[in-house]
Design a protein around this motif. Sequence first.
Motif, mmCIF file in Angstrom:
data_model
loop_
_atom_site.group_PDB
_atom_site.id
_atom_site.type_symbol
_atom_site.label_atom_id
_atom_site.label_comp_id
_atom_site.label_asym_id
_atom_site.label_seq_id
_atom_site.Cartn_x
_atom_site.Cartn_y
_atom_site.Cartn_z
ATOM 1 N N ALA A 65 53.973 12.814 1.741
ATOM 2 C CA ALA A 65 54.174 11.694 0.817
ATOM 3 C C ALA A 65 55.601 11.160 0.924
ATOM 4 O O ALA A 65 55.827 9.947 0.889
ATOM 5 N N ALA A 66 56.567 12.067 1.069
ATOM 6 C CA ALA A 66 57.963 11.640 1.220
ATOM 7 C C ALA A 66 58.144 10.863 2.510
ATOM 8 O O ALA A 66 58.806 9.809 2.536
ATOM 9 N N VAL A 67 57.575 11.347 3.598
ATOM 10 C CA VAL A 67 57.693 10.663 4.890
ATOM 11 C C VAL A 67 57.017 9.294 4.834
ATOM 12 O O VAL A 67 57.509 8.320 5.414
ATOM 13 N N ALA A 68 55.901 9.193 4.135
ATOM 14 C CA ALA A 68 55.221 7.902 4.007
ATOM 15 C C ALA A 68 56.099 6.887 3.286
ATOM 16 O O ALA A 68 56.072 5.692 3.597
ATOM 17 N N LEU A 69 56.893 7.358 2.316
ATOM 18 C CA LEU A 69 57.787 6.456 1.592
ATOM 19 C C LEU A 69 58.970 6.021 2.451
ATOM 20 O O LEU A 69 59.451 4.893 2.326
ATOM 21 N N ALA A 70 59.442 6.911 3.308
ATOM 22 C CA ALA A 70 60.634 6.613 4.123
ATOM 23 C C ALA A 70 60.418 7.210 5.511
ATOM 24 O O ALA A 70 60.870 8.333 5.786
ATOM 25 N N PRO A 71 59.735 6.495 6.385
ATOM 26 C CA PRO A 71 59.376 7.042 7.702
ATOM 27 C C PRO A 71 60.569 7.442 8.557
ATOM 28 O O PRO A 71 60.408 8.228 9.493
ATOM 29 N N ASP A 72 61.752 6.915 8.275
ATOM 30 C CA ASP A 72 62.933 7.251 9.072
ATOM 31 C C ASP A 72 63.868 8.235 8.366
ATOM 32 O O ASP A 72 65.001 8.427 8.811
ATOM 33 N N HIS A 73 63.396 8.851 7.288
ATOM 34 C CA HIS A 73 64.248 9.778 6.544
ATOM 35 C C HIS A 73 64.187 11.147 7.198
ATOM 36 O O HIS A 73 63.183 11.864 7.112
ATOM 37 N N ALA A 74 65.277 11.513 7.871
ATOM 38 C CA ALA A 74 65.272 12.711 8.706
ATOM 39 C C ALA A 74 65.053 13.982 7.905
ATOM 40 O O ALA A 74 64.358 14.907 8.358
ATOM 41 N N ILE A 75 65.638 14.083 6.720
ATOM 42 C CA ILE A 75 65.511 15.307 5.935
ATOM 43 C C ILE A 75 64.064 15.527 5.512
ATOM 44 O O ILE A 75 63.568 16.660 5.514
ATOM 45 N N SER A 76 63.356 14.453 5.171
ATOM 46 C CA SER A 76 61.945 14.600 4.802
ATOM 47 C C SER A 76 61.135 15.106 5.984
ATOM 48 O O SER A 76 60.255 15.973 5.833
ATOM 49 N N HIS A 77 61.403 14.573 7.168
ATOM 50 C CA HIS A 77 60.705 15.051 8.368
ATOM 51 C C HIS A 77 61.032 16.517 8.642
ATOM 52 O O HIS A 77 60.142 17.300 9.007
ATOM 53 N N ARG A 78 62.297 16.890 8.478
ATOM 54 C CA ARG A 78 62.676 18.281 8.715
ATOM 55 C C ARG A 78 61.966 19.204 7.731
ATOM 56 O O ARG A 78 61.465 20.281 8.104
ATOM 57 N N ASN A 79 61.910 18.788 6.459
ATOM 58 C CA ASN A 79 61.194 19.589 5.465
ATOM 59 C C ASN A 79 59.720 19.724 5.831
ATOM 60 O O ASN A 79 59.121 20.800 5.699
ATOM 61 N N LEU A 80 59.126 18.616 6.284
ATOM 62 C CA LEU A 80 57.724 18.650 6.699
ATOM 63 C C LEU A 80 57.538 19.610 7.870
ATOM 64 O O LEU A 80 56.578 20.388 7.906
ATOM 65 N N ALA A 81 58.475 19.570 8.813
ATOM 66 C CA ALA A 81 58.380 20.451 9.980
ATOM 67 C C ALA A 81 58.348 21.914 9.570
ATOM 68 O O ALA A 81 57.508 22.692 10.042
ATOM 69 N N LEU A 82 59.252 22.300 8.699
ATOM 70 C CA LEU A 82 59.327 23.709 8.292
ATOM 71 C C LEU A 82 58.075 24.129 7.529
ATOM 72 O O LEU A 82 57.603 25.261 7.676
ATOM 73 N N ALA A 83 57.527 23.214 6.727
ATOM 74 C CA ALA A 83 56.293 23.536 6.009
ATOM 75 C C ALA A 83 55.119 23.674 6.978
ATOM 76 O O ALA A 83 54.259 24.552 6.828
ATOM 77 N N LEU A 84 55.056 22.803 7.983
ATOM 78 C CA LEU A 84 53.994 22.884 8.980
ATOM 79 C C LEU A 84 54.088 24.194 9.763
ATOM 80 O O LEU A 84 53.073 24.862 10.009
ATOM 81 N N LEU A 85 55.294 24.563 10.171
ATOM 82 C CA LEU A 85 55.476 25.820 10.894
ATOM 83 C C LEU A 85 55.096 27.011 10.018
ATOM 84 O O LEU A 85 54.492 27.983 10.482
ATOM 85 N N ASP A 86 55.443 26.918 8.734
ATOM 86 C CA ASP A 86 55.098 27.985 7.797
ATOM 87 C C ASP A 86 53.587 28.107 7.661
ATOM 88 O O ASP A 86 53.038 29.207 7.519
ATOM 89 N N ARG A 87 52.896 26.966 7.723
ATOM 90 C CA ARG A 87 51.433 26.962 7.593
ATOM 91 C C ARG A 87 50.753 27.383 8.889
ATOM 92 O O ARG A 87 49.555 27.699 8.905
ATOM 93 N N GLY A 88 51.499 27.381 9.987
ATOM 94 C CA GLY A 88 50.913 27.732 11.268
ATOM 95 C C GLY A 88 50.505 26.547 12.104
ATOM 96 O O GLY A 88 49.906 26.718 13.174
ATOM 97 N N ALA A 89 50.837 25.327 11.677
ATOM 98 C CA ALA A 89 50.540 24.122 12.457
ATOM 99 C C ALA A 89 51.681 23.894 13.441
ATOM 100 O O ALA A 89 52.509 22.994 13.284
ATOM 101 N N PHE A 90 51.721 24.725 14.486
ATOM 102 C CA PHE A 90 52.889 24.778 15.359
ATOM 103 C C PHE A 90 53.063 23.509 16.184
ATOM 104 O O PHE A 90 54.190 23.039 16.365
#
Length: 393
Positions: A217-242
């Motif tokens: 949802a954060a990335v959808a609001l600001a597609p170029d916001h690097a911190i939101s993408h980084r947060n998404l990355a860590l959550a995806l890795l935590d979930r196993g979506a490597f």
Amino acid sequence: MAAGQGFGGRRPDARSLDRETVQARLAQAREQLLAGDLAAAERGYRGLLAGGVESVELYGNLAVICGRTQRQTERLDWLERALALQPDQPDLRFNYGNALMALERWPEAAVAYESVLAARPDHPEAGYNLGLVRQRQGDLRAAAAAYRRDLALSPERAGGHNNLGRALQDLGQLGAAIEAYQRATDLEPTRLAYWNNLGLAQQEAGEANAAVESFRAAVALAPDHAISHRNLALALLDRGAFAEGWWEYEWRLQSDPEILQAPVAPRWRGDWAEQRELVLVAEQGFGDSLQFIRYARRLKQRLPRVSFLAQPELRELIAAAGLVDAVYGLEDLEGRPDVCWEPLLSVPQYLGVIRDQPGEVAPYLRVPEDRVHYWREQLRGEGPVSYTHFRAH
């Protein structure tokens, strides 16, 4: 308090100016302040001061001007003069608390806001500001209590729910924090920070799937916001979506441009046909280097030459492991047109690293024997000395 309202209080005392002149000049300065002409308003008020006029409105509006022009110490002085004339006026004391907060004088600001709430329990802002002050002081329970008091009066204040969530999260009350953040996003769904805060709390609570959705949802609001993408990355890795997680993790390089120091050379970007020497570049901490350097061995199986631009403290250890062809400092790579480079933590995406196939699992680092001998001698008599290999986690 709006400038046009003045600050209440007693009438001007004109020792050098007649009453009608004082009233006209006060009205003119007030209009200039409301119109945003701060310089003209300040000249008008200071002219009245020179004429022997004193009033709560005059002092208070000079404080307003100083606040807007970032003269916080002078702002505080004018408010103290106003309070000397009318010490029990809640809005005036609220503004005094704001001036103290701007100067980071937290204990005094807290006292000011508490005095406002004692005189006017339904004040629309004092409870919220008291929460801010208590949070800055590190008194999280008091901060949460202040925010809850404020939200009882202003339940639609999204910022209050968000700040309550932060206090509760820091207190370890993750369930309540998530509820507060969710309320903030319900009230203001376009606020990027609220979605990121919600996602971070969900991730801390082990709710990886929910965290991913919040960060999306954060990335959808600001597609170029690097911190939101980084947060998404860590959550995806935590979930196993490597696969998606490693790709999203590239945004870390934009969220923190100083995360690494790369040589002046092209980036590799997974080009397996590349014939130049690949220099892996350390980033972040020692632990990241020690964990991710394991993948150098797989790279060497497919590329002509692989080396490592390492932190100075790790160069001896990495060189002794034989994982790379060379270990460099940045100065060693000046004027080297025969190299390309890649951030060390970007390598897994090109190797297809996933949870069930982590890559190197055998011991891959070993402390040089001379260092083991050295420390054994240094610690002789201190009890048994042992060391271990680094293994995959």
